[in-house]
Scaffold this motif. Sequence first.
Motif, PDB file in Angstrom:
ATOM      1  N   ASP A 140       5.277  11.918  -3.026  1.00 40.74           N
ATOM      2  CA  ASP A 140       5.090  12.394  -4.395  1.00 40.74           C
ATOM      3  C   ASP A 140       4.015  11.557  -5.088  1.00 40.74           C
ATOM      4  O   ASP A 140       4.190  10.355  -5.308  1.00 40.74           O
ATOM      5  N   THR A 141       2.895  12.191  -5.432  1.00 36.59           N
ATOM      6  CA  THR A 141       1.779  11.438  -6.026  1.00 36.59           C
ATOM      7  C   THR A 141       2.150  10.817  -7.365  1.00 36.59           C
ATOM      8  O   THR A 141       1.679   9.723  -7.698  1.00 36.59           O
ATOM      9  N   THR A 142       3.002  11.483  -8.135  1.00 39.26           N
ATOM     10  CA  THR A 142       3.426  10.937  -9.427  1.00 39.26           C
ATOM     11  C   THR A 142       4.242   9.674  -9.237  1.00 39.26           C
ATOM     12  O   THR A 142       4.048   8.668  -9.934  1.00 39.26           O
ATOM     13  N   VAL A 143       5.144   9.700  -8.269  1.00 41.26           N
ATOM     14  CA  VAL A 143       5.969   8.518  -7.984  1.00 41.26           C
ATOM     15  C   VAL A 143       5.102   7.396  -7.420  1.00 41.26           C
ATOM     16  O   VAL A 143       5.289   6.220  -7.748  1.00 41.26           O
ATOM     17  N   ARG A 144       4.132   7.763  -6.570  1.00 43.16           N
ATOM     18  CA  ARG A 144       3.240   6.758  -5.999  1.00 43.16           C
ATOM     19  C   ARG A 144       2.480   6.022  -7.103  1.00 43.16           C
ATOM     20  O   ARG A 144       2.383   4.794  -7.101  1.00 43.16           O
ATOM     21  N   LEU A 145       1.942   6.765  -8.046  1.00 51.23           N
ATOM     22  CA  LEU A 145       1.205   6.149  -9.149  1.00 51.23           C
ATOM     23  C   LEU A 145       2.135   5.342 -10.050  1.00 51.23           C
ATOM     24  O   LEU A 145       1.773   4.255 -10.516  1.00 51.23           O
ATOM     25  N   VAL A 184      -2.866   2.586  -3.947  1.00 48.37           N
ATOM     26  CA  VAL A 184      -2.379   3.884  -3.513  1.00 48.37           C
ATOM     27  C   VAL A 184      -3.575   4.704  -3.028  1.00 48.37           C
ATOM     28  O   VAL A 184      -4.665   4.646  -3.603  1.00 48.37           O
ATOM     29  N   GLU A 185      -3.369   5.410  -1.940  1.00 43.53           N
ATOM     30  CA  GLU A 185      -4.438   6.262  -1.411  1.00 43.53           C
ATOM     31  C   GLU A 185      -4.188   7.705  -1.806  1.00 43.53           C
ATOM     32  O   GLU A 185      -3.072   8.090  -2.123  1.00 43.53           O
ATOM     33  N   ASN A 218       4.748   3.717  -9.168  1.00 43.89           N
ATOM     34  CA  ASN A 218       5.004   2.460  -8.467  1.00 43.89           C
ATOM     35  C   ASN A 218       3.822   1.499  -8.596  1.00 43.89           C
ATOM     36  O   ASN A 218       4.011   0.283  -8.675  1.00 43.89           O
ATOM     37  N   LEU A 219       2.611   2.039  -8.607  1.00 44.07           N
ATOM     38  CA  LEU A 219       1.441   1.182  -8.813  1.00 44.07           C
ATOM     39  C   LEU A 219       1.457   0.602 -10.215  1.00 44.07           C
ATOM     40  O   LEU A 219       1.238  -0.608 -10.402  1.00 44.07           O
ATOM     41  N   ARG A 220       1.725   1.416 -11.194  1.00 43.58           N
ATOM     42  CA  ARG A 220       1.717   0.951 -12.581  1.00 43.58           C
ATOM     43  C   ARG A 220       2.827  -0.053 -12.866  1.00 43.58           C
ATOM     44  O   ARG A 220       2.679  -0.944 -13.700  1.00 43.58           O
ATOM     45  N   SER A 221       3.954   0.089 -12.154  1.00 45.58           N
ATOM     46  CA  SER A 221       5.081  -0.825 -12.385  1.00 45.58           C
ATOM     47  C   SER A 221       4.926  -2.147 -11.651  1.00 45.58           C
ATOM     48  O   SER A 221       5.745  -3.053 -11.813  1.00 45.58           O
ATOM     49  N   GLY A 222       3.881  -2.250 -10.796  1.00 40.16           N
ATOM     50  CA  GLY A 222       3.665  -3.482 -10.056  1.00 40.16           C
ATOM     51  C   GLY A 222       4.333  -3.517  -8.699  1.00 40.16           C
ATOM     52  O   GLY A 222       4.285  -4.546  -8.008  1.00 40.16           O
ATOM     53  N   ILE A 270       0.843  -1.198   0.000  1.00 35.18           N
ATOM     54  CA  ILE A 270       0.000   0.000   0.000  1.00 35.18           C
ATOM     55  C   ILE A 270       0.876   1.244   0.000  1.00 35.18           C
ATOM     56  O   ILE A 270       1.738   1.404   0.863  1.00 35.18           O
ATOM     57  N   GLY A 271       0.652   2.123  -0.959  1.00 30.40           N
ATOM     58  CA  GLY A 271       1.388   3.384  -1.034  1.00 30.40           C
ATOM     59  C   GLY A 271       0.656   4.481  -0.287  1.00 30.40           C
ATOM     60  O   GLY A 271      -0.500   4.789  -0.597  1.00 30.40           O
ATOM     61  N   LEU A 272       1.318   5.066   0.704  1.00 28.29           N
ATOM     62  CA  LEU A 272       0.731   6.121   1.537  1.00 28.29           C
ATOM     63  C   LEU A 272       1.253   7.494   1.113  1.00 28.29           C
ATOM     64  O   LEU A 272       2.400   7.628   0.673  1.00 28.29           O
TER      65      LEU A 272
END
Length: 502
Positions: free
Chosen positions: A219-224, A235-236, A226-230, A27-29
């Motif tokens: 960083d919301t861009t980095v969080r997303l 992410v919240e 990381n989600l896209r890369s698996g 989970i990305g916070l």
Amino acid sequence: MTRHLLTATALAALLTAMPAAAQELRIGLGDDADILDPDQSRTFVGRIVYAGLCDKLVDLDADVNIIPMLATDWAYSDDGMQLVMNLREGVVFHDGTPFDADAVVANITRSMTLPESRRKSELSSVASITATGPLQVTFQLTAPDASLVAQLSDRAGMMISPTAAEASGADFGLNPVCSGPFKFVERIQQDRIVLEKFDDYYDADRIHIERVTYRPIPDTTVRLANLRSGELDIVERLAAPDVAAVSQDPALQLQEAVGLGYMGIYVNIDNGDRSQTPVGQDARVRQAFSLAVDREALNQVVFEGTARAGNQPFPPTSPWYNQDLPVQPRDIEAARALLAEAGQDRVALEIQHANTPVTAQMMQVIQAMVAEAGFDVTLRATEFATLLAEQTAGNFQFSRSDWSGRPDPDGNLHQFVTCEGGINDPKYCNPEVDRLLNEARAASDVAVRKDLYDQASVILNKDLPVIYLGHQTYIFALEQSVQGFEALPDGMIRLQDVTLSE
């Protein structure tokens, strides 16, 4: 022959282990949590971690109704001076300590007496708590308190092991021991918090994940990314500009819920030397600042219409909102007139804020807006837990921070603006506001409570210890493999019934 047998055995063991390894939820916070002690903590993401770690006496459902959790039922006495709660049988803490009435008494007493506790104002109506049966507790109140059960749906109602709490004292958060579906494994500051499934959880059949890792990525861009890369599964607080792209990505899914709280700026009014400024000492200067902010423009520019403009601790859609105090349009001339009335031409001001891209963008827009009215704003970005520590210490003039909100209106007000409020960092104190909010707590009639909150809102709208900016929507992005998650208005990530498909 033996060599081939060992290879096949090893391969079988590897294949057997793979599904278990796949059941780690990442989970990305948006921030790092502060101390993991329900009595001392105050961060939003800390509450997300607690949703997996620490069960509460009661919880909320999707409609913000209070439902049983560790307490199975409850009732007030006819005069409202007692609250009796019956407790769930067969619950144990992660260290094997039994959950019973004595444990609840120890928890509530700690929340009320621990010198470092921030829950004192939430429980200020509690005179005492006693075990009136092995699985029953009775709260004796100083006055009727309609908000108390709602307070117990959050950190004031989170149960920790009395054994661990007694041994650790104020250092409990270094190795928290609760009774939730997952137990604490490790924490590396600014990197990760790791929990693993608690096999003796009373509702274990609803827990399908073996391990949970929370990663703070401001960083919301980095969080997303990381989600896209698996690298992450959920992410919240997805940034509003990313909503369209995520909704069109077949590998991802979106969930959202309008929050219960607010986005605001806390003003240092009497918390140390840094309160001795025009904005801290003169409400007219604060009113001028507020009038210079175009809240609807903030919603459109920063949140692309996903937030709500607001000027109170409750959103305009809430039944507790004072309709007689609508969001004022931006008025530069009126703002300049107020500054002149206060004897000010231009006012230098530092605003601290969390070091996240969305918050930084919001503050840059505000900085430009208020400059036209006569405010020379310097922005200071900091990590969110540090920001809260600076607020507590009084090391701020203005501090931009969010409150995630509570189901009862008391939870959005009392602890912030009463003289002895547990998180009244501005150190604002108005005896009339105290009287109104204390009476609202004690009233059981909704109409009476609404009138009292309306009266308080008129005073607070003038004094402005908190300058409310609006109300955000909680937006979650998830991999398609995540099933069973439901976004609720409190923004928490509950892990009951959540599964990961292969």
